[in-house]
Motif scaffolding. Structure first.
Motif, PDB file in Angstrom:
ATOM      1  N   ASN A 173      44.163  38.901  46.152  1.00 54.51           N
ATOM      2  CA  ASN A 173      44.593  39.880  47.149  1.00 54.51           C
ATOM      3  C   ASN A 173      44.752  41.298  46.615  1.00 54.51           C
ATOM      4  O   ASN A 173      44.748  42.240  47.403  1.00 54.51           O
ATOM      5  CB  ASN A 173      45.850  39.400  47.890  1.00 54.51           C
ATOM      6  CG  ASN A 173      47.058  39.338  47.021  1.00 54.51           C
ATOM      7  OD1 ASN A 173      46.952  38.994  45.846  1.00 54.51           O
ATOM      8  ND2 ASN A 173      48.208  39.660  47.563  1.00 54.51           N
ATOM      9  N   GLY A 182      54.293  32.763  45.440  1.00 55.36           N
ATOM     10  CA  GLY A 182      54.203  33.182  46.831  1.00 55.36           C
ATOM     11  C   GLY A 182      55.506  33.746  47.388  1.00 55.36           C
ATOM     12  O   GLY A 182      56.490  33.913  46.671  1.00 55.36           O
ATOM     13  N   GLU A 207      54.491  30.126  53.660  1.00 57.21           N
ATOM     14  CA  GLU A 207      53.779  31.405  53.558  1.00 57.21           C
ATOM     15  C   GLU A 207      52.462  31.288  54.336  1.00 57.21           C
ATOM     16  O   GLU A 207      51.624  30.449  54.014  1.00 57.21           O
ATOM     17  CB  GLU A 207      53.480  31.715  52.088  1.00 57.21           C
ATOM     18  CG  GLU A 207      52.771  33.039  51.893  1.00 57.21           C
ATOM     19  CD  GLU A 207      52.448  33.333  50.423  1.00 57.21           C
ATOM     20  OE1 GLU A 207      51.952  32.440  49.724  1.00 57.21           O
ATOM     21  OE2 GLU A 207      52.685  34.476  50.008  1.00 57.21           O
TER      22      GLU A 207
HETATM   23  P1  NAD Z   1      45.764  31.133  43.988  1.00 60.30           P
HETATM   24  O1  NAD Z   1      46.994  30.530  43.427  1.00 60.30           O
HETATM   25  O2  NAD Z   1      44.857  30.296  44.808  1.00 60.30           O
HETATM   26  O3  NAD Z   1      44.847  31.708  42.792  1.00 60.30           O
HETATM   27  C1  NAD Z   1      45.374  32.546  41.799  1.00 60.30           C
HETATM   28  C2  NAD Z   1      44.582  32.346  40.507  1.00 60.30           C
HETATM   29  O4  NAD Z   1      44.744  30.988  40.079  1.00 60.30           O
HETATM   30  C3  NAD Z   1      43.083  32.581  40.669  1.00 60.30           C
HETATM   31  O5  NAD Z   1      42.605  33.253  39.533  1.00 60.30           O
HETATM   32  C4  NAD Z   1      42.516  31.169  40.758  1.00 60.30           C
HETATM   33  O6  NAD Z   1      41.211  31.073  40.246  1.00 60.30           O
HETATM   34  C5  NAD Z   1      43.480  30.366  39.917  1.00 60.30           C
HETATM   35  N1  NAD Z   1      43.592  28.969  40.375  1.00 60.30           N
HETATM   36  C6  NAD Z   1      43.442  28.519  41.647  1.00 60.30           C
HETATM   37  N2  NAD Z   1      43.622  27.178  41.683  1.00 60.30           N
HETATM   38  C7  NAD Z   1      43.897  26.781  40.420  1.00 60.30           C
HETATM   39  C8  NAD Z   1      44.192  25.520  39.825  1.00 60.30           C
HETATM   40  N3  NAD Z   1      44.228  24.404  40.544  1.00 60.30           N
HETATM   41  N4  NAD Z   1      44.443  25.474  38.504  1.00 60.30           N
HETATM   42  C9  NAD Z   1      44.417  26.600  37.767  1.00 60.30           C
HETATM   43  N5  NAD Z   1      44.144  27.823  38.277  1.00 60.30           N
HETATM   44  C10 NAD Z   1      43.889  27.924  39.588  1.00 60.30           C
HETATM   45  O7  NAD Z   1      46.226  32.442  44.791  1.00 60.30           O
HETATM   46  P2  NAD Z   1      45.340  33.399  45.697  1.00 60.30           P
HETATM   47  O8  NAD Z   1      44.998  32.697  46.958  1.00 60.30           O
HETATM   48  O9  NAD Z   1      44.242  34.003  44.905  1.00 60.30           O
HETATM   49  O10 NAD Z   1      46.395  34.568  45.997  1.00 60.30           O
HETATM   50  C11 NAD Z   1      47.309  34.518  47.052  1.00 60.30           C
HETATM   51  C12 NAD Z   1      48.656  34.049  46.582  1.00 60.30           C
HETATM   52  O11 NAD Z   1      49.128  34.880  45.534  1.00 60.30           O
HETATM   53  C13 NAD Z   1      49.727  34.136  47.669  1.00 60.30           C
HETATM   54  O12 NAD Z   1      50.537  32.993  47.596  1.00 60.30           O
HETATM   55  C14 NAD Z   1      50.520  35.379  47.295  1.00 60.30           C
HETATM   56  O13 NAD Z   1      51.851  35.410  47.749  1.00 60.30           O
HETATM   57  C15 NAD Z   1      50.456  35.315  45.814  1.00 60.30           C
HETATM   58  N6  NAD Z   1      50.704  36.608  45.204  1.00 60.30           N
HETATM   59  C16 NAD Z   1      51.905  36.806  44.613  1.00 60.30           C
HETATM   60  C17 NAD Z   1      52.193  38.026  44.056  1.00 60.30           C
HETATM   61  C18 NAD Z   1      53.520  38.262  43.409  1.00 60.30           C
HETATM   62  O14 NAD Z   1      53.651  39.281  42.781  1.00 60.30           O
HETATM   63  N7  NAD Z   1      54.482  37.381  43.527  1.00 60.30           N
HETATM   64  C19 NAD Z   1      51.254  39.058  44.099  1.00 60.30           C
HETATM   65  C20 NAD Z   1      50.026  38.821  44.695  1.00 60.30           C
HETATM   66  C21 NAD Z   1      49.761  37.586  45.249  1.00 60.30           C
END
Ligand code: NAD
Length: 497
Positions: free
Chosen positions: A149, A248, A382
């Motif tokens: 994001n 999240g 979320e």
């Molecule tokens: P995600 O957890 O799907 O992916 C994040 C990263 O993890 C990516 O690089 C992805 O390739 C990797 N990943 C995905 N599945 C994995 C697995 N099973 N094992 C290991 N690595 C894996 O998140 P997203 O959909 O890319 O981003 C949205 C989420 O991020 C939302 O929940 C949002 O709230 C959160 N977010 C949090 C913050 C914060 O500062 N707290 C900031 C931005 C986004």
């Protein structure tokens, strides 16, 4: 179709391993492919970082900062190109993309202060002829795993500071929108960073697991969803790594009866629907203190939500683009269905939105629910889409109890003219980032960013002063230079003055 490659040891590398499609969410068409790294490719990046680290660690912090100064200039010069790349793969509007880049550049500016940040502390004469100091030393190789994001800003929270602190960095960006992240990393090399100090490897779980398991990787910074954050924290700390894993959120805005409602409505529109709600600091719940506030809020929000300008992110002057993938759109629509079935009142329905000329894009219109209760899934989970839920309560205490009982604690805000209420809110709310009449209280780069509860696993927040602590180890040195003529007898008691 072009392939987004890895950046290893200063070179773009195509490995011909597995790939994934990268889509333009505004058109629903695949625009590129991205390489997905195997364990062997991750090891190649680690080996490159390992070879480059000793010389970089010994490079004076002021020289490292000079690279960051040049990097900042290159980022500013390339704002239009970077915004275009972000928008093309993420779907957010060009203005929003430029905004995230600006917030990312703030972190590069902070990293330019490396010589000051790494100064440490010094005490002369802590004992006879004894001086003591402590300084901050780099950890070695550290890795970052980032979400879709904020493909520019979140990586910039991490590696400029880690690298300015003397570490080598391996970045595993989101495989859904990797192009802007890769392009930005190339600019850092252009700014004079030695090869191997920043490697970018694309991939999925296989790549992430290889980073977690590699003994050479000393620390992991993660930003993404809570289940993956929790997994990375557990697996990383089990192996003795330092881990900060940001997860999240479900961010509440409290509207007090004395709030300046027009300003609150403007603020809420941007905070709930900007970036199609795909922000970890997006406001997704408006908690109204009293029915009068709720009725007035909904009356003002409804026409504005219906008037949102929605279209392809790469067009100018829009309020909102599409969601990032077809799966993300279907998930959001599923939540709206669920809210209706659970008995919430659907005031504005964003389902089924068709954007002329972009019929295959992943669009959902702004959506507003009233009379949402804490038992509903649309309240508890979320949604990460353009859906705002109004919850009605009768007092500030009740609003605060609701927020404090929620599993997430990333951001929150209160709209009020009452200083006493605002102060109580700031003191007692169990959330990491709090706004008073500020809807998106994302800290500036010289403060640190982080939520509480299940929004962050680990002790140190991201960037700012906590970032310096996270990417360094403190070493305390006690040094004695005896005067030549003196001789001191052995002491068997514990040394003291
Ligand atoms: P995600 O957890 O799907 O992916 C994040 C990263 O993890 C990516 O690089 C992805 O390739 C990797 N990943 C995905 N599945 C994995 C697995 N099973 N094992 C290991 N690595 C894996 O998140 P997203 O959909 O890319 O981003 C949205 C989420 O991020 C939302 O929940 C949002 O709230 C959160 N977010 C949090 C913050 C914060 O500062 N707290 C900031 C931005 C986004």
């Amino acid at each position: 179709m072009s392939i987004v490659q890895h950046l290893i040891n200063g070179e773009l590398v195509a490995k011909g391993e597995r790939t994934a499609d990268v889509f333009n969410p505004s058109t629903g068409q695949a625009v590129r492919k991205v390489e997905l790294a195997s364990r062997a490719t991750i090891q190649q990046a680690i080996d490159s970082a390992k070879a480059a680290f000793p010389a970089w660690r010994n490079t004076p912090p002021a020289k490292r900062a000079q690279v960051m100064f040049r990097f900042k200039q290159l980022l500013e010069q390339n704002e239009a190109k970077i915004s275009q790349l972000i928008s093309e793969e993420h779907g957010k509007t060009l203005e929003d993309a430029a905004g995230e880049l600006k917030r990312g550049i703030e972190n590069v500016e902070f990293a330019c202060a490396a010589p000051e940040l790494l100064k440490g502390e010094y005490s002369r004469n802590v004992g006879p002829n004894i001086d003591a100091w402590s300084d901050f030393q780099p950890l070695g190789i550290v890795a970052g795993i980032t979400p879709f994001n904020f493909p520019a800003m979140v990586p910039l929270w991490m590696y400029p500071l880690a690298i300015a602190c003397g570490n080598a960095f391996i970045l595993k960006p989101s495989e859904r929108d990797p192009s802007s992240t890769l392009f930005i990393a190339q600019l850092l090399l252009e700014a004079g960073l030695p090869k191997g100090i920043l490697n970018v490897v694309h991939g999925d779980k296989e790549a992430v697991d290889a980073l977690i398991e590699a003994p050479e990787v000393k620390a992991l910074s993660f930003v993404g969803s809570t289940p993956i954050a929790e997994y990375i924290y557990a697996e990383g700390t089990k192996r003795g790594k330092r881990v900060q894993a940001l997860g999240g959120a479900k961010n509440h805005a409290v509207l007090m009866p004395d709030a300046d409602l027009d300003n609150a409505v403007s603020a809420l529109m941007g905070a709930a629907y900007g970036s199609c709600g795909e922000r970890c600091m997006a406001i997704s719940v408006a908690v109204c203190v009293g029915d009068q506030v709720a009725d007035a809020l909904i009356a003002k929000l409804e026409p504005q939500i219906k008037a949102l300008k929605i279209g392809a992110g790469t067009s100018c002057g829009l309020d909102m683009g599409p969601l990032v993938t077809a799966a993300a759109r279907d998930k959001v629509v599923g939540y709206i269905d669920d809210g209706v079935a659970a008995g919430a009142k659907l005031v504005v329905d964003g389902r089924g939105l068709r954007v002329s000329g972009n019929e295959d894009g992943y669009f959902v219109g702004g959506t507003l629910f009233d009379k949402v209760t804490p038992q509903m899934r649309i309240y508890k989970e979320e949604i990460f889409g353009p859906v705002l839920c109004v919850v009605r309560v009768s007092s500030l205490e009740q609003a605060m109890q609701l927020i404090n009982e929620h599993e997430y604690g990333n951001g929150t805000c209160i709209f009020t003219r009452d200083g006493e209420a605002a102060r109580l809110f700031c003191d007692e709310i169990e959330v990491g980032m709090v706004g008073v009449n500020v809807p998106l209280p994302v800290p500036v780069a010289y403060h640190s960013f982080g939520g509480w509860k299940r929004s962050l696993f680990g002790d140190l927040h991201a960037y700012g002063p906590d970032g310096v602590r996270f990417y360094t180890r403190r070493k305390a040195i006690t040094q004695r230079w005896p005067q030549r003529a003196s001789h001191e007898a052995s002491q068997f008691a514990f040394p003291s003055l």
